[in-house]
Write a protein that holds these residues in place. Structure first.
Motif, PDB file in Angstrom:
ATOM      1  N   VAL A 126       8.141 109.229  26.830  1.00  0.00           N
ATOM      2  CA  VAL A 126       8.953 109.568  25.658  1.00  0.00           C
ATOM      3  C   VAL A 126       8.381 110.788  24.944  1.00  0.00           C
ATOM      4  O   VAL A 126       9.116 111.732  24.589  1.00  0.00           O
ATOM      5  CB  VAL A 126       9.040 108.370  24.695  1.00  0.00           C
ATOM      6  CG1 VAL A 126       9.668 108.797  23.364  1.00  0.00           C
ATOM      7  CG2 VAL A 126       9.846 107.236  25.326  1.00  0.00           C
ATOM      8  N   LEU A 127       7.068 110.787  24.709  1.00  0.00           N
ATOM      9  CA  LEU A 127       6.434 111.911  24.007  1.00  0.00           C
ATOM     10  C   LEU A 127       6.549 113.208  24.807  1.00  0.00           C
ATOM     11  O   LEU A 127       6.717 114.288  24.239  1.00  0.00           O
ATOM     12  CB  LEU A 127       4.961 111.589  23.728  1.00  0.00           C
ATOM     13  CG  LEU A 127       4.695 110.534  22.645  1.00  0.00           C
ATOM     14  CD1 LEU A 127       3.214 110.177  22.588  1.00  0.00           C
ATOM     15  CD2 LEU A 127       5.167 111.028  21.280  1.00  0.00           C
ATOM     16  N   THR A 128       6.457 113.093  26.126  1.00  0.00           N
ATOM     17  CA  THR A 128       6.581 114.293  26.952  1.00  0.00           C
ATOM     18  C   THR A 128       8.002 114.849  26.910  1.00  0.00           C
ATOM     19  O   THR A 128       8.206 116.070  26.950  1.00  0.00           O
ATOM     20  CB  THR A 128       6.185 113.968  28.410  1.00  0.00           C
ATOM     21  OG1 THR A 128       4.851 113.471  28.437  1.00  0.00           O
ATOM     22  CG2 THR A 128       6.262 115.213  29.289  1.00  0.00           C
ATOM     23  N   ASP A 129       8.995 113.959  26.824  1.00  0.00           N
ATOM     24  CA  ASP A 129      10.381 114.419  26.679  1.00  0.00           C
ATOM     25  C   ASP A 129      10.593 115.139  25.353  1.00  0.00           C
ATOM     26  O   ASP A 129      11.331 116.128  25.278  1.00  0.00           O
ATOM     27  CB  ASP A 129      11.341 113.223  26.775  1.00  0.00           C
ATOM     28  CG  ASP A 129      11.570 112.777  28.201  1.00  0.00           C
ATOM     29  OD1 ASP A 129      11.365 113.599  29.110  1.00  0.00           O
ATOM     30  OD2 ASP A 129      11.933 111.599  28.408  1.00  0.00           O
ATOM     31  N   VAL A 130       9.935 114.648  24.300  1.00  0.00           N
ATOM     32  CA  VAL A 130      10.103 115.241  22.969  1.00  0.00           C
ATOM     33  C   VAL A 130       9.278 116.512  22.831  1.00  0.00           C
ATOM     34  O   VAL A 130       9.740 117.527  22.273  1.00  0.00           O
ATOM     35  CB  VAL A 130       9.708 114.227  21.882  1.00  0.00           C
ATOM     36  CG1 VAL A 130       9.774 114.869  20.501  1.00  0.00           C
ATOM     37  CG2 VAL A 130      10.614 113.001  21.944  1.00  0.00           C
ATOM     38  N   PHE A 131       8.040 116.475  23.322  1.00  0.00           N
ATOM     39  CA  PHE A 131       7.136 117.635  23.193  1.00  0.00           C
ATOM     40  C   PHE A 131       6.876 118.225  24.585  1.00  0.00           C
ATOM     41  O   PHE A 131       7.794 118.615  25.264  1.00  0.00           O
ATOM     42  CB  PHE A 131       5.834 117.208  22.514  1.00  0.00           C
ATOM     43  CG  PHE A 131       6.033 116.571  21.167  1.00  0.00           C
ATOM     44  CD1 PHE A 131       6.348 117.340  20.056  1.00  0.00           C
ATOM     45  CD2 PHE A 131       5.906 115.182  21.004  1.00  0.00           C
ATOM     46  CE1 PHE A 131       6.539 116.763  18.816  1.00  0.00           C
ATOM     47  CE2 PHE A 131       6.090 114.595  19.767  1.00  0.00           C
ATOM     48  CZ  PHE A 131       6.414 115.380  18.667  1.00  0.00           C
ATOM     49  N   THR A 132       5.602 118.303  24.959  1.00  0.00           N
ATOM     50  CA  THR A 132       5.203 118.714  26.306  1.00  0.00           C
ATOM     51  C   THR A 132       4.101 117.780  26.769  1.00  0.00           C
ATOM     52  O   THR A 132       3.537 117.008  25.975  1.00  0.00           O
ATOM     53  CB  THR A 132       4.661 120.164  26.314  1.00  0.00           C
ATOM     54  OG1 THR A 132       3.461 120.225  25.520  1.00  0.00           O
ATOM     55  CG2 THR A 132       5.689 121.139  25.776  1.00  0.00           C
ATOM     56  N   SER A 133       3.781 117.844  28.058  1.00  0.00           N
ATOM     57  CA  SER A 133       2.724 116.989  28.579  1.00  0.00           C
ATOM     58  C   SER A 133       1.377 117.314  27.932  1.00  0.00           C
ATOM     59  O   SER A 133       0.572 116.420  27.664  1.00  0.00           O
ATOM     60  CB  SER A 133       2.627 117.126  30.101  1.00  0.00           C
ATOM     61  OG  SER A 133       2.477 118.489  30.470  1.00  0.00           O
ATOM     62  N   VAL A 164       2.215 111.361  33.003  1.00  0.00           N
ATOM     63  CA  VAL A 164       2.054 112.614  32.247  1.00  0.00           C
ATOM     64  C   VAL A 164       1.169 113.614  32.972  1.00  0.00           C
ATOM     65  O   VAL A 164       1.495 114.807  33.071  1.00  0.00           O
ATOM     66  CB  VAL A 164       1.488 112.322  30.839  1.00  0.00           C
ATOM     67  CG1 VAL A 164       1.211 113.618  30.088  1.00  0.00           C
ATOM     68  CG2 VAL A 164       2.446 111.449  30.050  1.00  0.00           C
ATOM     69  N   LEU A 165       0.022 113.158  33.491  1.00  0.00           N
ATOM     70  CA  LEU A 165      -0.939 114.074  34.109  1.00  0.00           C
ATOM     71  C   LEU A 165      -0.366 114.793  35.335  1.00  0.00           C
ATOM     72  O   LEU A 165      -0.587 116.016  35.471  1.00  0.00           O
ATOM     73  CB  LEU A 165      -2.224 113.324  34.474  1.00  0.00           C
ATOM     74  CG  LEU A 165      -3.373 114.176  35.022  1.00  0.00           C
ATOM     75  CD1 LEU A 165      -3.772 115.257  34.017  1.00  0.00           C
ATOM     76  CD2 LEU A 165      -4.580 113.299  35.364  1.00  0.00           C
ATOM     77  N   PRO A 166       0.366 114.113  36.238  1.00  0.00           N
ATOM     78  CA  PRO A 166       0.939 114.863  37.363  1.00  0.00           C
ATOM     79  C   PRO A 166       1.863 115.992  36.926  1.00  0.00           C
ATOM     80  O   PRO A 166       1.865 117.067  37.541  1.00  0.00           O
ATOM     81  CB  PRO A 166       1.714 113.782  38.138  1.00  0.00           C
ATOM     82  CG  PRO A 166       1.007 112.509  37.820  1.00  0.00           C
ATOM     83  CD  PRO A 166       0.584 112.667  36.385  1.00  0.00           C
ATOM     84  N   MET A 167       2.659 115.752  35.879  1.00  0.00           N
ATOM     85  CA  MET A 167       3.549 116.811  35.379  1.00  0.00           C
ATOM     86  C   MET A 167       2.737 117.987  34.847  1.00  0.00           C
ATOM     87  O   MET A 167       3.070 119.154  35.096  1.00  0.00           O
ATOM     88  CB  MET A 167       4.468 116.251  34.297  1.00  0.00           C
ATOM     89  CG  MET A 167       5.527 115.296  34.814  1.00  0.00           C
ATOM     90  SD  MET A 167       6.700 114.755  33.535  1.00  0.00           S
ATOM     91  CE  MET A 167       5.698 113.559  32.647  1.00  0.00           C
TER      92      MET A 167
END
Length: 407
Positions: A360-367, A232-235
């Motif tokens: 999964v959470l990043t796909d649904v929301f944002t990082s 998540v953090l790199p994105m």
């Protein structure tokens, strides 16, 4: 330090071997990170295959750690350590000469099996050699060696590949592993332990202990948050700071450095304060600090937030090794291998579910929202563990009191 002055020769040798072995393991774990693009180009590996390569370590670690925990309780700590070093050496040689991508996955899986042997036996050896107060400091050094291996693996791998070619990091580490193995055969000694009876503590018996589950829950929440940041953090850094790979590596380096610095400090703190208060404070600080990572408006603010976050997570995780050992009475000393195999199991679980839910959470929301959600989850977990801590440690106090009254 008085801790080092009090150590005898056997303790010195055991602690040095344990910390060096853990360092090697994490070094090998992260040394292939800069080789990802090489594997993509050479073997035309897809992101899915690269993910399988990295996760195969955790899968085999999860599947075999219970076996090695019970084995090290039966035959001692030295033999599993030597077995693990042999496995690590073979896996490293396989990495140096892969015929295809499947061989890389096999080598990575073998590394996980070898780590199940070395980690479990090395931690059990430290628990054998040091008493309750000394154990906290000794385990802190073990955690520091883990952080150092994680921190140095990628840059050492990149440096050796740059100047010596693809095989250089694997030849170098293979040689170091062989030297360590030979020295271990001649100098490493098992601590005398109680003879194991047929009623020895099993994995299920340990899982039924509230205190053991409470400690493992602390570790899973904290490590889950840390591993969640890996994808998540790199994105987030790429989106907000237009970060390149060097910048991302430095940010993770700041967090890992703080983690390693705090590890031995936490050992001293749990000798001075109640361990549950120390780890809960670390978990609380982790939850509070995490949102500041996405609120940072400059690189300096980001580094500060990540540094505090790394130290906070270490404050929560590092004492759990000591707390697990101290949760057992002296009559259960022979169960340390099984006990620390549980640590490996839950550590592997955290390493699997953290990145999964983060992705999964990043796909649904944002990082950014994912990191904030993770902060809320940590704070809720901290609250639940704080509410249950009194019942857990009151039960332990009653057990100790009843044992003290037995003539």
């Amino acid at each position: 330090m008085s801790f080092f002055k009090r150590m005898n020769k056997k303790q010195w040798i055991g602690l040095v071997f344990a910390t060096v072995i853990i360092f090697y393991d994490m070094l090998l774990y992260s040394i292939i990170i800069p080789l990802t693009s090489y594997y993509e180009t050479t073997f035309h590996a897809s992101p899915t295959l690269i993910g399988i390569l990295f996760s195969s370590y955790s899968v085999t670690l999860l599947l075999t750690t219970t076996y090695f925990g019970q084995l090290t309780d039966r035959i001692g700590r030295k033999k599993p350590i030597i077995i693990g070093l042999i496995g690590m050496t073979v896996s490293t040689i396989l990495f140096a000469h892969p015929l295809n991508f499947e061989m890389l996955i096999i080598a990575r899986a073998l590394q996980g099996i070898a780590s199940a042997a070395t980690w479990t036996a090395a931690l059990a050896l430290i628990a054998d050699l040091f008493n309750e107060k000394e154990r906290a400091i000794a385990m802190g050094f073990a955690i520091t060696s883990m952080s150092a291996g994680t921190l140095l693996g990628a840059p050492i791998g990149g440096f050796l590949v740059e100047f010596g070619g693809y095989q250089a990091p694997f030849y170098t580490t293979s040689l170091l592993l062989l030297v360590t193995m030979v020295l271990g055969i001649f100098y490493l000694k098992d601590e005398e332990r109680p003879v194991i009876q047929e009623t020895s503590v099993k994995t299920w018996d340990l899982l039924r202990q509230r205190e053991v589950l409470w400690i493992l829950a602390i570790m899973v929440i904290a490590e889950g948050a840390l591993t969640m940041l890996e994808p998540v953090l790199p994105m987030y850094l790429t989106e907000v700071f237009d970060a390149n790979t060097i910048f991302v590596g430095l940010m993770f380096g700041a967090m890992t450095l703080a983690y390693g610095i705090m590890a031995p400090v936490s050992g001293a703190l749990i000798n001075k304060y109640h361990p549950s208060r120390v780890v809960l404070t670390g978990l609380l600080l982790s939850g509070v600090t995490l949102p500041f990572v996405v609120l940072a408006q400059s690189t300096i603010q980001l580094v500060a937030a990540l540094f505090i976050l790394g130290g906070s997570i270490s404050l929560a995780v590092s004492p759990t090794l000591t707390m697990l050992g101290n949760s057992q009475s002296s009559s259960n000393q022979s169960s340390y291998g099984t006990l620390y195999s549980l640590f490996n199991i839950f550590f592997a679980v955290a390493a699997i579910i953290g990145p999964f839910f983060g992705g999964v959470l990043t796909d649904v929301f944002t990082s950014k929202i994912t990191i904030i959600i993770a902060s809320g989850g940590i704070l809720l977990g901290t609250l639940g563990l704080w509410l249950s801590s009194k019942k857990v440690y009151l039960q332990r106090h009653r057990v100790k009191s009843s044992e003290a009254n037995i003539p």
